[in-house]
Design a protein around this motif. Structure first.
Motif, short mmCIF file in Angstrom:
data_model
loop_
_atom_site.label_atom_id
_atom_site.label_comp_id
_atom_site.label_asym_id
_atom_site.label_seq_id
_atom_site.Cartn_x
_atom_site.Cartn_y
_atom_site.Cartn_z
N GLU A 159 2.82 24.98 -18.07
CA GLU A 159 2.48 24.31 -16.80
C GLU A 159 1.26 23.42 -16.96
O GLU A 159 1.21 22.29 -16.45
CB GLU A 159 2.26 25.34 -15.69
CG GLU A 159 3.51 26.04 -15.20
CD GLU A 159 3.98 27.15 -16.13
OE1 GLU A 159 3.24 27.48 -17.09
OE2 GLU A 159 5.08 27.68 -15.90
N GLU A 160 0.24 23.91 -17.65
CA GLU A 160 -0.97 23.10 -17.88
C GLU A 160 -0.67 21.91 -18.78
O GLU A 160 -1.11 20.79 -18.52
CB GLU A 160 -2.05 23.98 -18.50
CG GLU A 160 -2.62 25.02 -17.56
CD GLU A 160 -3.50 26.03 -18.28
OE1 GLU A 160 -4.42 26.57 -17.65
OE2 GLU A 160 -3.25 26.29 -19.49
N ALA A 161 0.11 22.15 -19.84
CA ALA A 161 0.41 21.08 -20.79
C ALA A 161 1.22 19.96 -20.15
O ALA A 161 1.05 18.78 -20.49
CB ALA A 161 1.16 21.64 -21.99
N VAL A 209 -0.12 18.36 -9.67
CA VAL A 209 0.81 19.28 -9.02
C VAL A 209 1.94 19.55 -10.00
O VAL A 209 2.59 18.62 -10.49
CB VAL A 209 1.36 18.67 -7.71
CG1 VAL A 209 2.50 19.53 -7.16
CG2 VAL A 209 0.25 18.56 -6.67
N VAL A 210 2.15 20.82 -10.32
CA VAL A 210 3.03 21.22 -11.41
C VAL A 210 4.30 21.88 -10.87
O VAL A 210 4.26 22.60 -9.88
CB VAL A 210 2.28 22.19 -12.35
CG1 VAL A 210 3.19 22.73 -13.42
CG2 VAL A 210 1.09 21.48 -12.99
N ILE A 211 5.42 21.63 -11.57
CA ILE A 211 6.69 22.24 -11.25
C ILE A 211 7.12 23.11 -12.44
O ILE A 211 7.24 22.63 -13.57
CB ILE A 211 7.79 21.18 -11.00
CG1 ILE A 211 7.35 20.20 -9.90
CG2 ILE A 211 9.11 21.86 -10.65
CD1 ILE A 211 7.19 20.83 -8.55
N SER A 212 7.33 24.41 -12.18
CA SER A 212 7.81 25.32 -13.22
C SER A 212 9.34 25.35 -13.19
O SER A 212 9.94 25.67 -12.17
CB SER A 212 7.26 26.74 -12.98
OG SER A 212 7.74 27.63 -13.98
N ILE A 213 9.96 24.98 -14.31
CA ILE A 213 11.41 24.90 -14.36
C ILE A 213 12.03 26.18 -14.92
O ILE A 213 13.12 26.59 -14.54
CB ILE A 213 11.84 23.68 -15.18
CG1 ILE A 213 11.41 22.40 -14.44
CG2 ILE A 213 13.35 23.66 -15.46
CD1 ILE A 213 11.80 21.12 -15.13
N VAL A 214 11.31 26.87 -15.79
CA VAL A 214 11.83 28.11 -16.38
C VAL A 214 11.07 29.29 -15.78
O VAL A 214 9.85 29.29 -15.76
CB VAL A 214 11.66 28.10 -17.91
CG1 VAL A 214 12.15 29.42 -18.50
CG2 VAL A 214 12.46 26.96 -18.51
#
Length: 323
Positions: free
Chosen positions: A130-132, A318-323
């Motif tokens: 997420e950070e990367a 703003v981050v989107i987690s897909i897994v």
């Protein structure tokens, strides 16, 4: 595979999760299983078609007349290499990578093919996916402009929009290069920009940076919201004015270019190579800079994430987690 498809220009609700064909890597490509992506201002502008009226028609011709021609948005990602093309040498299956996908978009999907010669590199070891994912566009853009201005130790740099994605990286990188940094942001973000190392912070809701006696070697407008004339007022003779957003031609801009009194770097895209990502990874792993993540959302919450970004108040990424 699952992907978020932009079905037309408009509010966040035009984004819909659909089943699409999983891509296959060409000989020079890697297939990345995407773990995380972001909602950037670039995604916001394309989805909502927020462009100056003067470039409305050219933008529609370039992006698509009734809806985005490349309808899976997302311009940065982090993930794991699942397969490689027959000619790929830099990566192997299982490698953890981060990448910019500004050319072609496509990060709002479970899988994305990327040329091994493009802006893709090994993920920083000390960052989560997420950070990367929140690094490739903002950090690469900040680095590109600061390098173009040849920011050096002892220079005075003003960064307008210091709490956004590009701005948070610009503050830290300018400090890394030895500059004296003045950050401009809203009241809510003063503490954040101070924590990033800014030497001085101007709250634009309470203070006008143009009325101060300070003058700067570099003025970097990272959000395109400071007027060109105001920035020229505080720029030293021979200084550099940077703006990473599209700047429409104007009499003021043309006069400044013709006079040669200042260096103007306007609306340039960073080179689509891995060099900058490798340099940024070293800074991150050494603790020289850090990632600012405002909020995290699940893949199925991407409409809500876009609603938040539409407000124009995000801090960093703003981050989107897909897994």
């Amino acid at each position: 595979m699952k992907a978020i498809v932009c079905t037309g220009y408009g509010p966040p609700e035009v984004l819909q999760m659909q089943d699409v064909e999983k891509p296959r890597p060409a000989d020079n490509e890697v297939l990345v299983k995407v773990h995380a992506t972001t909602v950037s201002m670039g995604d916001h502008r394309i989805r909502s078609f927020t462009v100056p009226s003067a470039v409305w028609l050219p933008a529609r011709m370039a992006l698509g007349l009734t809806r985005p021609r490349r309808n899976i948005l997302g311009i940065e990602l982090a993930g794991e290499v699942e397969a490689v093309g027959g000619q790929v040498q830099r990566f192997k299956k299982g490698d953890r990578v981060f990448a910019a996908t500004l050319q072609g978009f496509g990060a709002y999907a479970q899988y994305r093919c990327i040329s091994e010669d493009g802006p893709v590199a090994a993920k920083p070891r000390n960052l989560t996916y997420e950070e990367a994912a929140a690094v490739p566009i903002g950090a690469r853009t900040a680095l590109h402009y600061l390098r173009k201005a040849n920011v050096q130790s002892g220079q005075d740099v003003l960064i307008y929009g210091a709490s956004g994605s590009v701005g948070t990286y610009a503050v830290q990188m300018a400090k890394h290069f030895g500059a004296n940094v003045t950050a401009v942001c809203s009241t809510a973000n003063v503490e954040l920009t101070q924590s990033l190392g800014a030497d001085a912070v101007i709250d634009y809701t309470a203070d006008d940076f143009t009325t101060r006696p300070d003058r700067y070697d570099v003025v970097f407008d990272t959000v395109g919201k400071a007027s060109f004339g105001d920035c020229m007022k505080v720029l030293k003779s021979g200084g550099s004015y940077l703006n990473c957003t599209p700047v429409l031609p104007s009499i003021q801009v043309m006069r400044a270019k013709l006079s040669g009194a200042h260096k103007l770097i306007l609306g340039e895209a960073p080179p689509e190579t891995a060099e900058a990502l490798d340099f940024i990874r070293e800074l991150l792993e050494a603790g020289k800079i850090r990632v600012v993540v405002d909020r995290k959302y699940r893949f199925d919450e991407i409409v809500e994430a876009h609603r938040y970004v539409d407000q124009g108040r995000k801090k960093g990424n703003v981050v989107i987690s897909i897994v």
